[in-house]
Design a protein around this motif. Structure first.
Motif, mmCIF file in Angstrom:
data_model
loop_
_atom_site.group_PDB
_atom_site.id
_atom_site.type_symbol
_atom_site.label_atom_id
_atom_site.label_comp_id
_atom_site.label_asym_id
_atom_site.label_seq_id
_atom_site.Cartn_x
_atom_site.Cartn_y
_atom_site.Cartn_z
ATOM 1 N N VAL A 2 0.839 -1.197 0.000
ATOM 2 C CA VAL A 2 0.000 0.000 0.000
ATOM 3 C C VAL A 2 0.875 1.249 0.000
ATOM 4 O O VAL A 2 1.673 1.450 0.918
ATOM 5 N N CYS A 32 -6.931 -0.365 0.874
ATOM 6 C CA CYS A 32 -6.424 -1.588 1.500
ATOM 7 C C CYS A 32 -7.514 -2.263 2.337
ATOM 8 O O CYS A 32 -7.763 -3.461 2.185
ATOM 9 N N ILE A 44 1.363 -7.191 4.792
ATOM 10 C CA ILE A 44 0.981 -5.922 4.171
ATOM 11 C C ILE A 44 2.082 -4.914 4.444
ATOM 12 O O ILE A 44 2.480 -4.725 5.603
#
Length: 119
Positions: A2, A32, A44
């Motif tokens: 992200v 996200c 992540i």
């Protein structure tokens, strides 16, 4: 992974894909959170400074949700003072990578966390 900067998003995604990772991207924290359940990632990477929903709030929401709290979270930030690290630890962030970063460092961190997640 992200990040609101498309060039950085593409760079990180390319490096991770070259190492054999399946990579999904999001442009900010809100994007996200909207996609995390369908993607079901092991790790992540989150940029801290993003519009709409920054990395701090996104990490808090991920770690505060029973469905996503086990996902490993790496914060990527230019701000890595001890106070930032304490804040991250209190949220449950699993690792920090400081900008500017060496792509090999990020790959090592992601690989380590992905291996820990699959154990």
């Amino acid at each position: 992974m992200v990040d609101d900067d498309e060039v950085i998003r593409q760079l990180i995604a390319l490096n991770l894909r070259l190492e054999g990772f399946e990579v999904h991207t999001a442009a900010d924290g809100q994007d996200c959170l909207e996609r995390v359940r369908e993607v079901a990632p092991d790790v992540i990477t989150l940029d801290v400074m993003m519009p709409r929903l920054d990395g701090w709030v996104t990490a808090e929401r991920l770690k505060g949700d029973a469905d996503t709290r086990e996902v490993k979270v790496v914060l990527i930030t230019a701000r890595a003072q001890e106070s930032d690290r304490r804040r991250g630890r209190s949220i449950g962030v699993d690792a920090f990578v400081t900008k500017p970063f060496d792509p090999a460092e990020l790959i090592d961190v992601v690989r380590s966390l992905a291996a820990a997640r699959s154990d």
